[in-house]
Scaffold this motif. Structure first.
Motif, mmCIF file in Angstrom:
data_model
loop_
_atom_site.group_PDB
_atom_site.id
_atom_site.type_symbol
_atom_site.label_atom_id
_atom_site.label_comp_id
_atom_site.label_asym_id
_atom_site.label_seq_id
_atom_site.Cartn_x
_atom_site.Cartn_y
_atom_site.Cartn_z
ATOM 1 N N LEU A 66 0.823 -1.206 0.000
ATOM 2 C CA LEU A 66 0.000 0.000 0.000
ATOM 3 C C LEU A 66 0.855 1.254 0.000
ATOM 4 C CD1 LEU A 66 -2.690 -1.139 2.556
ATOM 5 C CD2 LEU A 66 -2.873 -1.067 0.080
ATOM 6 N N GLU A 67 2.097 1.098 0.407
ATOM 7 C CA GLU A 67 2.965 2.272 0.508
ATOM 8 C C GLU A 67 4.381 1.775 0.303
ATOM 9 O OE1 GLU A 67 4.477 6.140 1.750
ATOM 10 O OE2 GLU A 67 5.197 4.196 2.388
ATOM 11 N N SER A 68 5.262 2.688 -0.098
ATOM 12 C CA SER A 68 6.637 2.248 -0.318
ATOM 13 C C SER A 68 7.260 1.752 0.980
ATOM 14 C CB SER A 68 7.453 3.379 -0.926
ATOM 15 O OG SER A 68 7.301 4.547 -0.174
ATOM 16 N N GLY A 69 6.672 2.153 2.132
ATOM 17 C CA GLY A 69 7.162 1.656 3.413
ATOM 18 C C GLY A 69 7.085 0.144 3.516
ATOM 19 N N HIS A 70 6.064 -0.446 2.865
ATOM 20 C CA HIS A 70 5.974 -1.906 2.852
ATOM 21 C C HIS A 70 7.161 -2.504 2.131
ATOM 22 C CE1 HIS A 70 1.317 -1.835 3.437
ATOM 23 N NE2 HIS A 70 1.983 -1.753 4.573
ATOM 24 N N ILE A 71 7.489 -1.919 0.970
ATOM 25 C CA ILE A 71 8.640 -2.430 0.213
ATOM 26 C C ILE A 71 9.896 -2.272 1.046
ATOM 27 C CG2 ILE A 71 9.930 -2.229 -1.932
ATOM 28 C CD1 ILE A 71 7.508 -0.910 -3.162
ATOM 29 N N GLU A 72 10.028 -1.087 1.672
ATOM 30 C CA GLU A 72 11.212 -0.805 2.457
ATOM 31 C C GLU A 72 11.421 -1.889 3.511
ATOM 32 O OE1 GLU A 72 11.032 3.003 4.319
ATOM 33 O OE2 GLU A 72 12.958 2.758 5.307
ATOM 34 N N GLN A 73 10.343 -2.209 4.218
ATOM 35 C CA GLN A 73 10.488 -3.196 5.279
ATOM 36 C C GLN A 73 10.788 -4.572 4.725
ATOM 37 O OE1 GLN A 73 7.677 -3.304 8.451
ATOM 38 N NE2 GLN A 73 7.083 -1.183 8.095
ATOM 39 N N LEU A 74 10.267 -4.854 3.525
ATOM 40 C CA LEU A 74 10.440 -6.202 2.997
ATOM 41 C C LEU A 74 11.807 -6.404 2.371
ATOM 42 C CD1 LEU A 74 6.878 -6.628 1.554
ATOM 43 C CD2 LEU A 74 7.883 -7.954 3.403
ATOM 44 N N ILE A 75 12.473 -5.315 1.950
ATOM 45 C CA ILE A 75 13.768 -5.548 1.303
ATOM 46 C C ILE A 75 14.942 -5.167 2.199
ATOM 47 C CG2 ILE A 75 12.915 -5.351 -1.059
ATOM 48 C CD1 ILE A 75 13.980 -2.541 -1.160
ATOM 49 N N GLU A 76 14.697 -4.598 3.381
ATOM 50 C CA GLU A 76 15.855 -4.236 4.210
ATOM 51 C C GLU A 76 16.391 -5.472 4.904
ATOM 52 O OE1 GLU A 76 14.728 -1.361 7.063
ATOM 53 O OE2 GLU A 76 13.430 -2.720 8.170
ATOM 54 N N LYS A 77 17.678 -5.409 5.224
ATOM 55 C CA LYS A 77 18.342 -6.603 5.726
ATOM 56 C C LYS A 77 18.310 -6.645 7.249
ATOM 57 C CE LYS A 77 22.483 -9.134 4.323
ATOM 58 N NZ LYS A 77 23.808 -8.914 3.713
ATOM 59 N N HIS A 78 18.576 -5.489 7.881
ATOM 60 C CA HIS A 78 18.678 -5.471 9.343
ATOM 61 C C HIS A 78 17.438 -4.810 9.923
ATOM 62 C CE1 HIS A 78 22.790 -6.636 8.704
ATOM 63 N NE2 HIS A 78 22.896 -5.645 7.839
ATOM 64 N N THR A 79 16.456 -5.641 10.238
ATOM 65 C CA THR A 79 15.160 -5.120 10.665
ATOM 66 C C THR A 79 15.255 -4.362 11.983
ATOM 67 O OG1 THR A 79 14.283 -7.084 9.660
ATOM 68 C CG2 THR A 79 12.759 -5.793 10.968
ATOM 69 N N PHE A 80 16.111 -4.830 12.897
ATOM 70 C CA PHE A 80 16.112 -4.247 14.234
ATOM 71 C C PHE A 80 17.236 -3.242 14.446
ATOM 72 C CE2 PHE A 80 13.644 -8.127 14.878
ATOM 73 C CZ PHE A 80 12.498 -7.531 15.405
ATOM 74 N N SER A 81 17.934 -2.897 13.389
ATOM 75 C CA SER A 81 18.964 -1.868 13.553
ATOM 76 C C SER A 81 18.305 -0.497 13.472
ATOM 77 C CB SER A 81 20.009 -2.017 12.440
ATOM 78 O OG SER A 81 20.838 -0.898 12.452
ATOM 79 N N PRO A 82 18.680 0.411 14.379
ATOM 80 C CA PRO A 82 18.080 1.750 14.299
ATOM 81 C C PRO A 82 18.591 2.560 13.107
ATOM 82 C CG PRO A 82 19.619 1.640 16.126
ATOM 83 C CD PRO A 82 19.543 0.268 15.552
ATOM 84 N N VAL A 83 19.596 2.042 12.423
ATOM 85 C CA VAL A 83 20.127 2.759 11.274
ATOM 86 C C VAL A 83 19.395 2.284 10.027
ATOM 87 C CG1 VAL A 83 22.210 3.370 10.048
ATOM 88 C CG2 VAL A 83 22.341 2.719 12.432
#
Lengths: 505, 407
Positions: free
Chosen positions: A232-249
């Motif tokens: 629904l938003e690019s934020g979904h893509i962002e979360q799905l393709i990032e590698k370190h989910t729990f890093s604050p960076v």
């Protein structure tokens, strides 16, 4: 695989609307469209398509007769330009001159598909489908037209100098906005469809010849691995393709401004446009991007150097100030000027909480107010903000709940946080870590927190590129501080591996 | 993976538990010490007066700005200095915090008896600070400093700090010896320590602010006022005598500590006054017949700031005459001071001994044990070379006769 028979049996038994899981929905879809080929009778078309759309009310199916045979047109109401449909498609077909040559009669540019699923997809995308009796192909005419927001200035990314336009929710508008910035045949848009329910169109953008191929390959790999129902938003893509989910960076940049995207594309990055959102993703994201503004490149270099230094300062203040001040005042009061300490003593004399708790609750209150300001409707928001101001600024001090110096420190911290808005997540996490360690161990704790933070930053990478890399490579002259444009002859060597030179000479 | 997180949390918890918060001091629980007065009674009991920040006495403390802090003096006693310090606990409800101490006053009596016990405490105790000024109070009742006018400062300690900052920049007629300087000089061979000298006099003239309002820290109606000028000379840890403002200036000239000062030269019955713009002193030592001879070469740049004696310093010949007069006068003044220190105090506060130590280390070994005796009879030569670099911004003196200008 799900046992279909069992599924249907169950639904019959309970006589209720079956609870559909995504896989099952997919199967239903598959089953309905299994015939694949175009049925030869117009009534069959109609029932088949209606069945596929489950009789949804926004689907419009109209059948009429031409001079030679029956025609069926289908579209989603509100997604096409009806005037053009009447003028270029329906009127010529209905006219008495129609001689059965459909291709000649449709006045608009069209394409043909030869199976139902493709026709359904095209209808869903806002095209009109024209079916003919006893004809094996479906004509698809692209006359999309729906209400869309015009290009506006994004509120979140304010600038003084530079283009004011921002992306919109329409991906086609967005691609145009980028294409208008980079009029170059090497600018490539690659489209994909993601989300099994939403079928969201996304577009990968890069400049051929400059783009970092490893990053592009990695990005495509990660995008192809996405398996989800809704984008629904690019934020979904962002979360799905990032590698370190729990890093604050964060690893992926977000912007609403075409000139930012254009600048980043020309430095070898890849952008991901997502239909339905004005937020465009850019990868890889280096840490320096948070501390830069596109405006730095538009302003003269001295001024942008000063603002850049202010941003470094702002980052340090907003992350470290509460922890550092609590550590110094409660563990090393020798280090601060006497007048400051005596002010602290006199103003905290009547307050019930220890300094660290004061800092923590004030940070909490600041974040609350910030969230409040973002969520509330504008009219109410102002009132609540004034209330919050009075509450924290005056009443809390007068009631003796908080000391004035700590309020000033937290206010400074909060205000400095807005200098680096994209780092909000990083800032709040490390601000609390600094505060806890600083209040538990003094300057040793601050040292520990600094160590944590630096280790985290140094070990972070975005699509294979260490995010602090731009601080180590000098040849691009575009790292720690802005350089005069005349002297920047190379693209950032961190990203660009071929065609490194920007200038001809 | 779960195991890793478990250990991570254990480590975090252990860090918090072990580091503890025991050295945490909330500012509201601190009692900030601003200055401390060391005195000794006739029976040898040490008597301390500590001045602490009286935060609760401040009205409207919550408002922060505009709140004036004030000090509160608390007295305590003990057989040793440390005992007296711990005796403070009997009446202070907060942790005594010495990190921001500004001044250590020694009464004349204690300074004459010896400051070693107090110095020993400073150098051993980790919580004490080396930055406070060491000041000798030349008065029979040193506690009077706490009823003295403190200008615009709130407490005596802050007053001394501000005063020292001002005087350091504008005049060189006093010395500012921090605890660290004092201890260094005490331990150094061939240099004896000095301390600032403070005198107390009656505050006769009430200030204007007193007439108009009573707001300014209530300081203007105090009965005494402080005069900070001159220096107190020590031998080892004991006070041996004082030098007045001129003496302190000469001391500063010989130890290269002149920032800015004026010299008033008597010319007939009138005066010529000059600013010392630059002053550089080189001390040379040599031995003749086993006896040290010390030569101090003083080089000065002077700026005439006031000329009352009907002479024209912009004239080259007159300027040269003036320079010679300044040379003789300054040399005379310095020699007077040096001889006073040599003959009366027998204490090498100028650090000539350490110069011999550096320049003639072999010979120093023979004389270092009774250096102060040798110093009192040593031959000391002073050469002054002054140079009038500017005669001010006007071309002729206001006092110059009219016809001189016309001719």
């Amino acid at each position: 695989m799900i046992d279909k028979d069992h599924f249907y049996d169950k639904s019959k038994q309970t006589d209720e609307i079956p609870e559909m899981h995504e896989e099952e929905l997919d199967d239903v879809h598959k089953k309905d469209t299994d015939p694949g080929t175009i049925p030869s009778f117009i009534e069959e078309y109609e029932s088949s398509i209606k069945n596929i759309f489950s009789g949804s009310s926004d689907l419009v199916i109209e059948s009429f007769s031409t001079r030679t045979n029956k025609v069926l047109v289908g579209w989603i109401d509100g997604m096409i330009d009806k005037n053009i449909a009447d003028r270029d498609i329906i009127a010529p077909l209905k006219s008495v001159d129609f001689n059965g040559d459909v291709a000649a009669s449709i006045k608009s540019i069209y394409k043909t598909v030869d199976n139902i699923p493709e026709a359904v997809t095209e209808i869903l995308n806002g095209n009109i489908a024209v079916f003919f009796d006893n004809f094996e192909k479906v004509f698809i005419v692209d006359i999309k037209q729906w209400d869309r927001r015009v290009v506006e200035t994004p509120e979140a990314e304010g600038i003084v100098r530079g283009p004011k336009e921002g992306f919109t929710e329409n991906i086609r508008t967005n691609t145009t906005l980028i294409r208008r910035k980079i009029k170059n045949r090497n600018l490539v848009f690659e489209n994909m469809t993601l989300g099994r329910q939403t079928n969201t169109e996304i577009s990968i953008v890069y400049v051929k010849g400059i783009v970092n191929k490893d990053v592009l390959k990695e990005l495509k790999k990660r995008l192809s691995q996405i398996d989800t129902g809704a984008i629904l938003e690019s934020g979904h893509i962002e979360q799905l393709i990032e590698k370190h989910t729990f890093s604050p960076v964060s690893e992926i940049g977000v912007t609403q401004k075409p000139d930012v995207v254009a600048g980043l594309l020309l430095e070898g990055r890849v952008a991901i446009l997502c239909d339905g959102t004005p937020h465009v993703l850019t990868v890889p994201e280096l840490f320096i991007e948070h501390l830069q503004s596109r405006e730095d490149y538009y302003n003269r270099v001295l001024y942008s150097s000063i603002t850049q230094i202010l941003r470094y300062l702002g980052l340090l203040i907003t992350v470290m100030l509460p922890g550092l001040s609590v550590a110094i005042i409660t563990y090393h009061p020798e280090m601060i000027p006497s007048a400051f300490l005596s002010n602290f003593i006199t103003s905290t004399l009547q307050t019930p909480l220890p300094l660290a708790a004061e800092a923590f609750f004030l940070i909490l209150m600041f974040e609350l107010l910030k969230e409040l300001g973002a969520r509330l409707p504008k009219m109410v928001g102002l009132a609540i903000t004034i209330f919050g101001l009075l509450l924290i600024g005056d009443a809390a001090v007068k009631a003796g709940i908080f000391g004035t110096p700590m309020i000033i420190i937290i206010a400074l911290t909060g205000v400095a946080g807005f200098i680096v808005p994209n780092l909000a997540e990083f800032v709040i996490v490390y601000r609390l870590i600094f505060l806890f360690l600083g209040s538990a161990m003094g300057l040793i704790g601050i040292g520990c927190a600094l160590f944590f933070m630096l280790v985290n930053l140094i070990s972070s990478e975005s699509f294979g590129i260490p995010i602090l890399d731009s601080f180590t490579k000098y040849e691009s002259k575009d790292g720690v501080l802005p350089f005069p444009l005349k002297t920047i002859k190379y693209r950032p060597s961190v990203l660009v591996k071929e065609n490194k030179r920007r200038t001809k000479y | 993976m779960k195991k890793k997180w478990f250990f991570f949390f254990i480590i975090i918890i252990i860090t918090f538990l072990f580091s503890g918060c025991w050295s945490r001091r909330e500012p509201k629980n601190l009692s900030m010490l601003n200055s401390i007065l060391y005195d000794v009674k006739d029976d040898g009991t040490y008597q301390l007066t500590v001045e602490v920040l009286n935060a609760s006495g401040i009205s409207g403390a919550q408002d922060g700005a505009g709140a004036k802090s004030s000090g509160e003096a608390i007295m305590c006693e003990g057989k040793t200095v440390a005992e007296a310090v711990s005796d403070e606990m009997k009446s202070i409800d907060k942790l005594l915090f010495e990190g921001h101490n500004k001044a250590r006053f020694f009464s004349e009596k204690l300074a004459t008896k010896g400051t070693a016990p107090a110095l020993d405490l400073f150098s051993r105790d980790h919580s004490t600070d080396e930055t406070p000024l060491i000041i000798v109070v030349k008065d029979l009742d040193p506690k009077k400093i706490y009823s003295s006018m403190t200008g615009l400062s709130d407490m005596i300690g802050n007053y001394m700090e501000n005063l020292s900052k001002m005087q350091r920049a504008a005049s060189s007629r006093s010395v500012f010896s921090t605890t660290l300087d004092f201890m260094k000089d005490y331990y150094e061979d061939g240099k004896e320590p000095v301390a600032g000298l403070l005198e107390i006099s009656k505050n006769e003239g009430k200030s204007i602010s007193d007439l108009e309002s009573q707001n300014i820290a209530g300081s203007s109606n105090k009965e005494n006022k402080i005069i900070y000028r001159g220096l107190a000379a020590f031998r080892n840890d004991k006070l041996v005598g004082y030098l007045d403002g001129i003496g302190a200036r000469d001391y500063n000239i010989l130890t290269n500590n002149i920032k800015m000062d004026i010299i008033t030269l008597p010319t007939g019955d009138k005066y010529t006054t000059a600013d010392i713009e630059k002053c550089k002193t080189k001390i040379k030592t040599k031995f003749e017949n086993g006896k040290p001879i010390i030569t101090a070469d003083v080089k000065m740049s002077l700026v005439i700031v006031e000329e009352d004696a009907n002479i024209d310093p912009s004239d080259m010949d007159t300027a040269e005459k003036l320079e010679n007069a300044f040379n003789d006068y300054i040399k005379f003044e310095i020699l007077k001071t040096v001889q006073k220190v040599q003959k009366e105090y027998k204490s090498d506060i100028f650090g000539f001994g350490s110069k011999i130590h550096k320049q003639h280390p072999a010979d120093w070994k023979n004389i270092k044990n009774n250096w102060n005796e040798i110093f009192s009879t040593a031959k000391i030569e002073i050469n002054v070379e002054s140079n009038i670099v500017k005669s001010g911004e006007n071309k002729r003196s206001f006092t110059l006769e009219e016809q001189d200008y016309d001719s």
